[in-house]
Design a protein around this motif. Structure first.
Motif, short mmCIF file in Angstrom:
data_model
loop_
_atom_site.label_atom_id
_atom_site.label_comp_id
_atom_site.label_asym_id
_atom_site.label_seq_id
_atom_site.Cartn_x
_atom_site.Cartn_y
_atom_site.Cartn_z
N THR A 1 51.88 61.72 77.01
CA THR A 1 51.99 62.07 78.30
C THR A 1 50.25 62.02 79.54
N ASP B 1 53.30 58.13 86.69
CA ASP B 1 53.25 59.21 85.37
C ASP B 1 54.29 58.89 84.84
N SER C 1 55.75 60.35 82.64
CA SER C 1 56.75 61.37 82.93
C SER C 1 57.68 62.23 83.71
#
Length: 325
Positions: free
Chosen positions: A190, A147, A149
């Motif tokens: 994202t 991920d 993020s």
């Protein structure tokens, strides 16, 4: 006093101008604070402002996910100094369950003659001197998938990332796959959509301005925004939507088993098995009439296989010649 184009500026005005330039170009509040102090520009602030106008001596090698081809791994090791000399940090923090993948990458790189090790940076250590000194020893940095993020929230604005950037500026190679690819640009996708305005919009996955959520990335890949797993997950809509929102950024969609090498000479080179798609809206006509559907004309799209080159300054494409017997 500072002279500029025949004008003379006092120290305070000059510092304010440099501080504003640093903030506007994304260096960050810490640099702005250092430029406005009574003592003038500190050494770290001068270095940060200097990096805005210098071309990095290092290379970026970013993969669209899937299996990284052997030829791409070999190129990464070569850019990190070659067999016996390459020292590579494998950074697994994009995933909460990253040990197995990271260790596999280490084995692959060691099989090519590099010295590689997993370096996991924890939240408590992102600004530590010990971590910075450890990172300074590497000639290559590889960010695993997961991920993006997680990587952004952990590292952006930290001493650890500043150290990696300094090594990149000095000639190290920085690479990554999947999430490790998306996070390389200043603004990154994202993967989240904004809340639909109405029921009709909720039924569609369309190209529209403001549809995708963006967050700060590492900022190594200047002038671009990256999407990965591009063909496999049919991500044209979200990347084009992001480009319409930020037409000054070139959209780069990287397929799985494919890589984009952002070379120190400014050229972008495609490696691997499939394609990199480039969406260039820097000279496009984009209509902002607040209607439900996007309107744009003259967006350039390039489809580049292995060996393809793109010059983002001149907007030129070259293809490798293929000799068919």
């Amino acid at each position: 006093m500072v002279k500029s184009d025949g004008f003379v500026m006092g120290r305070r005005v000059a510092l304010r101008v440099l501080g504003g330039m640093a903030t506007g170009l994304g260096v960050g509040a810490s640099v702005q604070a250092q430029t406005t102090g009574r003592g003038g520009l500190g050494s770290s602030a001068l270095q940060a402002v200097g990096r805005l106008f210098s071309r990095p001596q290092g290379n970026l090698l970013i993969v669209g996910g899937g299996d990284t081809p052997l030829s791409v791994q070999q190129r990464f090791v070569a850019l990190a100094g070659g067999p016996e000399n390459a020292r590579i940090a494998v950074l697994p923090m994009a995933s909460s369950q990253s040990d197995e993948e990271a260790q596999e990458v280490v084995r692959d790189l060691e099989g090519l003659g590099a010295r590689a090790q997993v370096v996991e940076i924890r939240p408590a250590d992102v600004n530590s001197t010990t971590v910075a000194q450890t990172l300074e020893k590497f000639s290559g940095f590889w960010f695993s998938g997961g991920d993006q993020s997680r990587l952004s929230s952990l590292l952006v604005g930290t001493r650890a990332l500043q150290t990696i950037e300094a090594r990149y500026q000095a000639g190290a190679v920085v690479g990554g796959t999947s999430a490790g690819a998306s996070v390389m640009s200043r603004l990154m996708l994202t993967g989240k959509w904004r809340t639909p305005r109405n029921s009709d919009e909720e039924e569609q996955v369309n190209i529209a301005r403001g549809m995708k959520e963006l967050a700060p990335g590492f900022g190594f890949f200047k002038g671009a925004i990256v999407d990965q797993h591009f063909m496999h997950r049919a991500r044209y809509n979200r990347l084009i939507s992001a480009v319409l929102d930020h037409p000054q950024l070139i959209g780069v969609g990287i397929d799985e088993e494919t890589a984009l090498l952002v070379r120190a000479d400014g050229q972008w080179e495609v490696l691997g098995n499939y394609y990199v798609k480039i969406f260039d809206a820097r000279r496009a006509q984009i209509v902002d009439d607040r209607g439900p559907m996007a309107k744009a004309a003259d967006i350039r799209m390039h489809v580049l296989p292995e060996g393809g080159l793109f010059d983002p300054r001149r907007r030129r494409v070259e293809f490798q010649e293929v000799n068919i017997p």
